[in-house]
Write an enzyme that holds these catalytic residues in place. Structure first.
Site, PDB file in Angstrom:
ATOM      1  N   ARG A   1       5.636  -1.814 -15.156  1.00 14.63           N
ATOM      2  CA  ARG A   1       4.558  -1.052 -15.802  1.00 14.63           C
ATOM      3  C   ARG A   1       4.742  -0.970 -17.316  1.00 14.63           C
ATOM      4  NH1 ARG A   1       3.249   3.648 -11.284  1.00 14.63           N
ATOM      5  NH2 ARG A   1       1.826   2.324 -10.101  1.00 14.63           N
TER       6      ARG A   1
ATOM      7  N   LYS B   1      -2.900   4.415   8.033  1.00 16.94           N
ATOM      8  CA  LYS B   1      -4.042   5.066   8.667  1.00 16.94           C
ATOM      9  C   LYS B   1      -5.369   4.385   8.418  1.00 16.94           C
ATOM     10  CE  LYS B   1      -2.027   9.694   8.674  1.00 16.94           C
ATOM     11  NZ  LYS B   1      -2.134  11.040   8.108  1.00 16.94           N
TER      12      LYS B   1
ATOM     13  N   GLY C   1       1.181  -0.826  -4.990  1.00 18.63           N
ATOM     14  CA  GLY C   1       1.930  -0.110  -3.954  1.00 18.63           C
ATOM     15  C   GLY C   1       2.988  -0.942  -3.257  1.00 18.63           C
TER      16      GLY C   1
ATOM     17  N   GLY D   1      -3.428   3.388  -5.614  1.00 17.13           N
ATOM     18  CA  GLY D   1      -4.580   4.246  -5.321  1.00 17.13           C
ATOM     19  C   GLY D   1      -5.819   3.834  -6.099  1.00 17.13           C
TER      20      GLY D   1
END
Length: 395
Positions: free
Chosen positions: A38, A199, A352, A375
């Site tokens: 990053r 999920k 991620g 996200g």
């Protein structure tokens, strides 16, 4: 992208407040930075501004200090690492908008760089407090957002300051929006999407969007078992959202109606317990025995997915295909990372754990693009407007 970038402004002699994403992983024992992707990703924007004689004021968050000053989450290690990359000292403020920051900003010369302390040390940052935003903005003449990883959050340093300063994006946000946007809206075909993660509820909007865009969608990870259950199969003790079975059925129907191939794991590596060293067996995905839980895709699934990926010209991957944090159940995820490094296709990795798998395997150089925002890239793929991008000036 119709937003202004740093190439649309004149930074000469101006103080530029740049929101970066320096939320880097730190070693719990030593406090050392364990991965500086990053920081490296922010360098093109910083160097461009320096080459145009700007006075550069950087800001970022790190971790979740929840509005309190926490020494172990100071950005000091980031300032040190940046100083090494830039070849001169990045001045570190002791606060965000206090005496230290103001004095450093007032005395900053052209071609110099300073870094504010962790913006989340102030509780007003995440509340997007106008007073805090105004104080931050008062340090500079122009605002640049280059933190894609937090562009889906409306905080003071990601969106609020744009109310008080001319606001544009840096090269990283421009690149992220272009790479993700092109893969989604203008892909070379066949376009294969790989979706993992725990999920269905977290990814359903993305699955729906990709069913409209992709030629085939590979499903892995914990959400597999909600689909398998919806198909009437036995999933044992696997993670399963019983309240999402209707959603899974609708999704499969939508895929069929759109002529999109949905691929599920044909075999599953199961464990007795949710731990790395648990006893394990590989079974047909339709027949997971009671008392066992699916924790990874099996060798046959890897073969089937590989065949599909070899045909692809664009691949977008978001989410691990097994319990990636357990080495014994990271086999499928690592295999897919390796395959993507070998095929002749545009490969876009959605941040991620997928990004972590690619980096861990040493395949980063072989990917077309690795997103810096997990996200944020998910919400972008869902078609949501990201506050940190919406607040910027239009061209």
């Amino acid at each position: 992208m119709n937003k202004k970038t740093i190439e649309d402004i004149n930074p000469f002699g101006k103080k530029i407040l740049v929101r970066c994403d320096f939320n880097v992983p730190l070693d719990k024992e030593t406090g050392e930075i364990t991965n500086d992707l990053r920081i490296v990703s922010a360098l093109p924007t910083i160097n461009y501004l320096l080459s145009h004689n700007a006075k550069v004021i950087l800001c970022s968050h790190l971790g979740k200090p929840k509005g309190e000053v926490k020494k172990e989450l100071s950005l000091k290690p980031v300032a040190d690492r940046l100083s090494k990359y830039l070849g001169f000292e990045v001045k570190m403020a002791e606060d965000i908008i206090g005496e230290s920051a103001k004095t450093l900003a007032e005395n900053l010369k052209e071609g110099e760089v300073m870094l504010l302390e962790n913006v989340r040390f102030d509780p007003r940052e995440e509340a997007n407090d106008p007073e805090f935003s105004k104080e931050l903005a008062s340090l500079a003449d122009i605002y640049v957002n280059d933190a894609f990883g937090t562009a889906h959050r409306a905080h003071s340093s990601t969106a609020g300051v744009a109310d008080y300063l001319p606001a544009v994006c840096g090269f990283l946000i421009e690149k992220e929006v272009k790479m993700l946007g092109d893969a989604l809206n203008n892909p070379k075909r066949p376009f294969v999407a790989i979706l993992g993660g725990a999920k269905v509820s977290d990814k359903i909007k993305v699955i729906e969007k990709l069913i409209e865009k992709a030629d085939s969608v590979i499903i892995g990870g914990g959400m597999t078992y909600t689909f398998l259950k919806a198909l009437g199969y036995n999933v044992g003790n696997s993670l399963c959202e019983l309240d999402r079975l209707d959603v899974a059925k609708e999704t499969m129907k939508k895929a069929k109606d759109n002529n999109v191939k949905l691929l599920f794991p044909v075999d599953t590596v199961c464990g007795k317990d949710f731990s790395n060293d648990t006893e394990k067996i590989t079974v047909n995905s339709k027949e997971i025995p009671d008392g066992w839980q699916g924790l990874d895709i099996g060798p046959e699934s890897i073969k089937v997915f590989t065949e599909e990926l070899k045909k692809a010209k664009t691949v977008m991957w978001n989410g691990p295909l097994g319990v990636f944090e357990f080495p014994n159940f990271a086999v499928g995820t690592n295999a897919i990372a390796k395959i993507l490094s070998e095929i002749d296709a545009v490969t876009v990795i959605g941040g991620g754990d997928s990004a972590a798998a690619v980096e861990k395997g040493g395949y980063s150089e072989k990917m077309t693009h690795i997103s810096t925002g997990g996200g944020a890239s998910l919400e972008f793929l869902e078609g949501k407007l990201l506050p940190g991008i919406e607040c910027l000036q239009n061209k």
